[in-house]
Write a protein that holds these residues in place. Structure first.
Motif, PDB file in Angstrom:
ATOM      1  N   PHE A  59       0.823  -1.208   0.000  1.00 35.68           N
ATOM      2  CA  PHE A  59       0.000   0.000   0.000  1.00 35.68           C
ATOM      3  C   PHE A  59       0.858   1.260   0.000  1.00 35.68           C
ATOM      4  CE2 PHE A  59      -3.755  -2.345   2.179  1.00 35.68           C
ATOM      5  CZ  PHE A  59      -4.226  -2.768   0.947  1.00 35.68           C
ATOM      6  N   THR A  60       2.003   1.213   0.662  1.00 36.18           N
ATOM      7  CA  THR A  60       2.906   2.363   0.668  1.00 36.18           C
ATOM      8  C   THR A  60       3.435   2.622  -0.737  1.00 36.18           C
ATOM      9  OG1 THR A  60       3.509   1.925   2.962  1.00 36.18           O
ATOM     10  CG2 THR A  60       4.994   3.344   1.711  1.00 36.18           C
ATOM     11  N   VAL A  61       3.759   1.568  -1.454  1.00 35.07           N
ATOM     12  CA  VAL A  61       4.226   1.710  -2.841  1.00 35.07           C
ATOM     13  C   VAL A  61       3.135   2.370  -3.691  1.00 35.07           C
ATOM     14  CG1 VAL A  61       4.894   0.439  -4.934  1.00 35.07           C
ATOM     15  CG2 VAL A  61       5.895  -0.164  -2.719  1.00 35.07           C
ATOM     16  N   THR A  62       1.886   1.930  -3.538  1.00 30.75           N
ATOM     17  CA  THR A  62       0.818   2.540  -4.332  1.00 30.75           C
ATOM     18  C   THR A  62       0.574   3.994  -3.920  1.00 30.75           C
ATOM     19  OG1 THR A  62      -0.977   1.733  -2.897  1.00 30.75           O
ATOM     20  CG2 THR A  62      -0.310   0.321  -4.757  1.00 30.75           C
ATOM     21  N   SER A  63       0.775   4.316  -2.654  1.00 32.01           N
ATOM     22  CA  SER A  63       0.637   5.707  -2.203  1.00 32.01           C
ATOM     23  C   SER A  63       1.717   6.584  -2.825  1.00 32.01           C
ATOM     24  CB  SER A  63       0.712   5.791  -0.676  1.00 32.01           C
ATOM     25  OG  SER A  63      -0.371   5.124  -0.076  1.00 32.01           O
ATOM     26  N   VAL A  64       2.947   6.083  -2.864  1.00 36.64           N
ATOM     27  CA  VAL A  64       4.046   6.838  -3.484  1.00 36.64           C
ATOM     28  C   VAL A  64       3.766   7.020  -4.979  1.00 36.64           C
ATOM     29  CG1 VAL A  64       6.506   6.768  -4.077  1.00 36.64           C
ATOM     30  CG2 VAL A  64       5.755   6.194  -1.756  1.00 36.64           C
ATOM     31  N   LEU A  65       3.278   5.988  -5.627  1.00 34.88           N
ATOM     32  CA  LEU A  65       2.921   6.080  -7.044  1.00 34.88           C
ATOM     33  C   LEU A  65       1.821   7.124  -7.259  1.00 34.88           C
ATOM     34  CD1 LEU A  65       3.352   4.975  -9.906  1.00 34.88           C
ATOM     35  CD2 LEU A  65       1.663   3.209  -9.377  1.00 34.88           C
ATOM     36  N   GLY A  66       0.833   7.140  -6.384  1.00 38.77           N
ATOM     37  CA  GLY A  66      -0.237   8.134  -6.482  1.00 38.77           C
ATOM     38  C   GLY A  66       0.274   9.543  -6.267  1.00 38.77           C
ATOM     39  N   ILE A  67       1.166   9.729  -5.299  1.00 41.09           N
ATOM     40  CA  ILE A  67       1.760  11.048  -5.069  1.00 41.09           C
ATOM     41  C   ILE A  67       2.519  11.496  -6.312  1.00 41.09           C
ATOM     42  CG2 ILE A  67       3.544  12.268  -3.744  1.00 41.09           C
ATOM     43  CD1 ILE A  67       2.616  10.561  -1.296  1.00 41.09           C
ATOM     44  N   TRP A  68       3.254  10.584  -6.919  1.00 41.58           N
ATOM     45  CA  TRP A  68       4.001  10.904  -8.135  1.00 41.58           C
ATOM     46  C   TRP A  68       3.050  11.311  -9.276  1.00 41.58           C
ATOM     47  CZ3 TRP A  68       8.577  12.170  -9.913  1.00 41.58           C
ATOM     48  CH2 TRP A  68       8.801  12.104 -11.281  1.00 41.58           C
ATOM     49  N   ASN A  69       2.029  10.481  -9.514  1.00 44.48           N
ATOM     50  CA  ASN A  69       1.127  10.716 -10.644  1.00 44.48           C
ATOM     51  C   ASN A  69       0.195  11.905 -10.455  1.00 44.48           C
ATOM     52  OD1 ASN A  69       2.009   8.657 -12.369  1.00 44.48           O
ATOM     53  ND2 ASN A  69       0.790   7.147 -11.280  1.00 44.48           N
TER      54      ASN A  69
END
Length: 93
Positions: A59-69
């Motif tokens: 979930f942390t990886v997907t949160s970082v991806l969302g912050i990036w996008n």
């Protein structure tokens, strides 16, 4: 530890609310989730909930991806609208 649980749960709910509103603040959902994920990682490690801990890494990886996008990449493009002002409602202007 109970305060950490309450904060992490509250930020998780806030993130869901922000994204569900489809507002100009929806991208901040990923920031709320990222902080929530950090809290859950601490909780999982301290209580030896290792499968939960691994799930929170994902979930942390997907949160970082969302912050990036949603936040960083649009800001780097330097468009006329800031990352928090983009219309993500799906309605053309």
């Amino acid at each position: 530890m109970q305060q950490l649980e309450m904060l992490s749960a509250g930020l998780g709910l806030l993130g869901a609310f922000l994204l569900a509103t489809k507002s100009r603040y929806s991208g901040l959902a990923f920031v709320a989730w990222f902080v929530s994920n950090l809290g859950w990682l601490i909780f999982g490690a301290r209580n030896a909930h290792w499968f939960f801990f691994v799930q929170q890494i994902g979930f942390t990886v997907t949160s970082v991806l969302g912050i990036w996008n949603w936040l960083i990449q649009p800001a780097m493009r330097g468009g006329t609208k800031g990352p928090l002002h983009q219309d993500r409602s799906g309605v053309s202007e």
